[in-house]
Design an enzyme around this catalytic site. Sequence first.
Site, PDB file in Angstrom:
ATOM      1  N   ARG A  70       0.843  -1.194   0.000  1.00 13.37           N
ATOM      2  CA  ARG A  70       0.000   0.000   0.000  1.00 13.37           C
ATOM      3  C   ARG A  70       0.881   1.249   0.000  1.00 13.37           C
ATOM      4  O   ARG A  70       2.007   1.242   0.487  1.00 13.37           O
ATOM      5  CB  ARG A  70      -0.926   0.009   1.217  1.00 13.37           C
ATOM      6  CG  ARG A  70      -2.113  -0.943   1.092  1.00 13.37           C
ATOM      7  CD  ARG A  70      -3.030  -0.867   2.297  1.00 13.37           C
ATOM      8  NE  ARG A  70      -2.376  -1.343   3.494  1.00 13.37           N
ATOM      9  CZ  ARG A  70      -1.823  -0.576   4.419  1.00 13.37           C
ATOM     10  NH1 ARG A  70      -1.896   0.741   4.317  1.00 13.37           N
ATOM     11  NH2 ARG A  70      -1.225  -1.102   5.456  1.00 13.37           N
ATOM     12  N   TYR A 114      -1.450  -3.548  -6.721  1.00  9.09           N
ATOM     13  CA  TYR A 114      -1.279  -4.230  -5.428  1.00  9.09           C
ATOM     14  C   TYR A 114      -2.588  -4.268  -4.623  1.00  9.09           C
ATOM     15  O   TYR A 114      -3.316  -3.275  -4.547  1.00  9.09           O
ATOM     16  CB  TYR A 114      -0.181  -3.549  -4.589  1.00  9.09           C
ATOM     17  CG  TYR A 114      -0.173  -4.101  -3.175  1.00  9.09           C
ATOM     18  CD1 TYR A 114       0.345  -5.364  -2.915  1.00  9.09           C
ATOM     19  CD2 TYR A 114      -0.760  -3.400  -2.124  1.00  9.09           C
ATOM     20  CE1 TYR A 114       0.281  -5.912  -1.645  1.00  9.09           C
ATOM     21  CE2 TYR A 114      -0.820  -3.935  -0.843  1.00  9.09           C
ATOM     22  CZ  TYR A 114      -0.300  -5.196  -0.612  1.00  9.09           C
ATOM     23  OH  TYR A 114      -0.379  -5.734   0.641  1.00  9.09           O
ATOM     24  N   LYS A 134      -9.690  -2.544   1.496  1.00  8.35           N
ATOM     25  CA  LYS A 134      -9.464  -1.407   2.380  1.00  8.35           C
ATOM     26  C   LYS A 134     -10.219  -0.152   1.927  1.00  8.35           C
ATOM     27  O   LYS A 134     -10.742   0.612   2.743  1.00  8.35           O
ATOM     28  CB  LYS A 134      -7.958  -1.112   2.506  1.00  8.35           C
ATOM     29  CG  LYS A 134      -7.157  -2.266   3.148  1.00  8.35           C
ATOM     30  CD  LYS A 134      -7.771  -2.686   4.417  1.00  8.35           C
ATOM     31  CE  LYS A 134      -7.000  -3.575   5.375  1.00  8.35           C
ATOM     32  NZ  LYS A 134      -5.911  -4.395   5.047  1.00  8.35           N
ATOM     33  N   HIS A 174     -10.720  -2.639  11.256  1.00 11.90           N
ATOM     34  CA  HIS A 174      -9.596  -3.458  10.765  1.00 11.90           C
ATOM     35  C   HIS A 174      -9.339  -4.566  11.791  1.00 11.90           C
ATOM     36  O   HIS A 174      -8.351  -4.522  12.527  1.00 11.90           O
ATOM     37  CB  HIS A 174      -8.367  -2.546  10.601  1.00 11.90           C
ATOM     38  CG  HIS A 174      -7.210  -3.181   9.879  1.00 11.90           C
ATOM     39  ND1 HIS A 174      -5.916  -2.718  10.020  1.00 11.90           N
ATOM     40  CD2 HIS A 174      -7.141  -4.217   9.010  1.00 11.90           C
ATOM     41  CE1 HIS A 174      -5.108  -3.445   9.270  1.00 11.90           C
ATOM     42  NE2 HIS A 174      -5.814  -4.356   8.656  1.00 11.90           N
ATOM     43  N   SER A 192      -1.425  -3.610  10.211  1.00 12.84           N
ATOM     44  CA  SER A 192      -1.039  -4.477   9.106  1.00 12.84           C
ATOM     45  C   SER A 192       0.221  -5.274   9.452  1.00 12.84           C
ATOM     46  O   SER A 192       1.181  -4.714   9.997  1.00 12.84           O
ATOM     47  CB  SER A 192      -0.787  -3.628   7.862  1.00 12.84           C
ATOM     48  OG  SER A 192      -1.949  -2.901   7.553  1.00 12.84           O
ATOM     49  N   CYS A 236       0.680  -7.489  11.717  1.00 10.12           N
ATOM     50  CA  CYS A 236       0.917  -7.621  13.164  1.00 10.12           C
ATOM     51  C   CYS A 236       0.146  -8.786  13.774  1.00 10.12           C
ATOM     52  O   CYS A 236      -0.085  -8.821  14.981  1.00 10.12           O
ATOM     53  CB  CYS A 236       0.583  -6.320  13.872  1.00 10.12           C
ATOM     54  SG  CYS A 236       1.765  -5.011  13.505  1.00 10.12           S
ATOM     55  N   ASP A 273      -9.305  -9.956   8.693  1.00  9.15           N
ATOM     56  CA  ASP A 273      -8.800  -8.606   8.412  1.00  9.15           C
ATOM     57  C   ASP A 273      -9.822  -7.497   8.680  1.00  9.15           C
ATOM     58  O   ASP A 273      -9.443  -6.425   9.104  1.00  9.15           O
ATOM     59  CB  ASP A 273      -8.331  -8.525   6.953  1.00  9.15           C
ATOM     60  CG  ASP A 273      -7.404  -7.338   6.675  1.00  9.15           C
ATOM     61  OD1 ASP A 273      -6.441  -7.145   7.442  1.00  9.15           O
ATOM     62  OD2 ASP A 273      -7.647  -6.597   5.707  1.00  9.15           O
ATOM     63  N   ARG A 294       2.159 -12.132  -0.677  1.00 11.51           N
ATOM     64  CA  ARG A 294       0.828 -12.481  -0.160  1.00 11.51           C
ATOM     65  C   ARG A 294       0.266 -13.699  -0.882  1.00 11.51           C
ATOM     66  O   ARG A 294       0.657 -14.015  -2.004  1.00 11.51           O
ATOM     67  CB  ARG A 294      -0.136 -11.312  -0.363  1.00 11.51           C
ATOM     68  CG  ARG A 294       0.293 -10.020   0.333  1.00 11.51           C
ATOM     69  CD  ARG A 294      -0.593  -9.677   1.480  1.00 11.51           C
ATOM     70  NE  ARG A 294      -0.024  -8.641   2.334  1.00 11.51           N
ATOM     71  CZ  ARG A 294      -0.563  -8.285   3.491  1.00 11.51           C
ATOM     72  NH1 ARG A 294      -1.666  -8.859   3.933  1.00 11.51           N
ATOM     73  NH2 ARG A 294      -0.004  -7.356   4.238  1.00 11.51           N
TER      74      ARG A 294
END
Length: 600
Positions: A87, A215, A224, A244, A266, A268, A295, A385
């Site tokens: 991002r 991406y 998002k 989130h 993100s 974590c 998420d 990812r």
Amino acid sequence: MNAMTQDLDAIPKLNTNGGTSLQALSDWVAEVAALTQPDAIHWCDGSDAESAELIAQMEADGTLIPLNSETHPNSWLHRSHPDDVARVEHLTFVCTSDQDDAGPNNHWMAPADGHAKMDGLFDGCMRGRTMYVIPYCMGPIESPLSRCGVEITDSPYVVANMRLMTRMGAPALERIEREGRFVRGLHSIGELDPNRRFIMHFPEELTIKSYGSGYGGNALLGKKCHALRIASHQARQEGWLAEHMLILGIENPQGQTHYIAAAFPSACGKTNLAMLIPPEGYREAGWKVWTVGDDICWMRPGADGRLYAINPEAGFFGVAPGTSAKSNPNALKCVQRNTIFTNVGVTADNQPWWEGIDDDQQPAVDWRGEPYEAGKRPAAHPNARFTVSARQCPSYSSEAENPAGVPISAIVFGGRRASLVPLVFEARDWTHGVLVGAAMGSETTAAATGQVGVMRRDPMAMKPFCGYNFADYFSHWLSFDNGQNKLPKIFHVNWFRKGADGKFLWPGFGDNLRVLEWMVGRVEGRANAVDTPIGAIPSEADLNLEGVELSDDARAVLFGYDRDGWKAEFDSIGEYLEEYGPRMPEALKDERVRIASELG
Ligand code: GTP
Ligand code: SPV
Ligand code: MN
């Protein structure tokens, strides 16, 4: 009909396969086509045949590279442009008519300027390409908590990912036509030039425009952009929360399940916690953990005043590095088939490979497609990812598709904090809990471009994702404490505390269940804790630590608190809240003062 629609009608060669009975949607598609000038329009129905055709086309042009079909059937590698791997927060804007509505937490542009900038980029950008129209639903098609959108994109990779991540195609279009409203997302990969890349949101118009990146978070607009930035704005107006957060169910040996929602920034640990496998002793005793989402969480009070949550997504876009049979066996099982891997390395026999996969394979080719050379660059990009349907997850909850959502017993906040913050503490009430969320700090990760490992405030893990002024967002959170709602307890965790040697003190992963069990005990009024000014902290004896090896030093810091350190932290939190000026709710500032004065 407006002028642009007429333009479109004047292009007889434009090949299109479908359409819609919803005038607002067909007008918008026509307008976009007139601006972007695609060669063809493809309305996505989400069918297997459509998917097969797109994949064949992407295999032919190298967008998708088939992986070893024996070990990983129906799976592909995608190598992104090397400058387009995460991002881009500095290029992400919230365009509200009044700048204060976007707040100091967002980059802002006036809506007219934002549109002018983006439309300039989109002008003619799809020439020679097909424009895909993707109707999608965030959340179960039948759920009143779900919301729909339409993404227009020129990237078949985005279509393939949206098919895994959302309920996409004909059923979503039906709901959109029935409801007549949808979030508009326009996306083009453009030239993938970092200097011609912007992700813009127009919350007042429920519109997103994203240019120049393929991406995930920049390009899969349901995620998002819609489900957090636009949805947080809608949620504030309609009395719900778009967060989130992962959602998991924790089932005790008696078969009772509590649902927990947890916000970590993100990279974590949300995917890992959501798919947690209990430690052996717990498994034997009959504990189970069920995955609802990894998420994003949308929740609203139900008739009984409890918060009910859905996962608006249908798949996982998870961090590959560090995923192993030891750390996250469920994730590893998910990605054995029907998976798109982005920016991982491959072995000599064409299996996906990443750092921390912990198998006996070696990488042969790195994520840039060059022969792997130790020391040159990692085999997988740190933000590599996997995209996979949630239904492939062995721990996928039978309640995950319940249109009513699941009732939330506890909300957990947490970040990467090498020092100061203990393993877990509990807020004394909702207002304190909102402050705990607002004061969250975490070290930055590879999920966004920029420096990694820098501590920053990331309230409720929403710093990059809140579509409006954080001060108003905290007021919205506080408003749920209205005397009628039966709100969850709020906790804070830190799996990332480090010792003097720089190593993590807490084993984490499956052992995090020990902390969750204590939370459930607190919710049920059984478990003990020591009250401190920062909240209720368990003593070692309050947690089941059987089989966990911890040094005395580790025990002291994981279950203790450093008054002087917290005094300094509360000064810094005070300065942070002041950055929002008079819009910051007094109740939150008062709460900080209360705790700061208790700290002495
Ligand atoms: P986003 O998808 O970016 O929102 O990330 P996420 O919050 O889902 O993070 P994820 O679960 O993918 O974890 C990111 C990284 O943190 C991985 O490298 C994990 O191995 C690591 N991690 C996750 N849980 C733990 C934990 O309990 N302890 C430690 N030390 N590391 C963890
Ligand atoms: C995150 O960065 O928090 C992610 C990946 O979950 S992305 O979809 O890119 O936002
Ligand atoms: Mn995320």
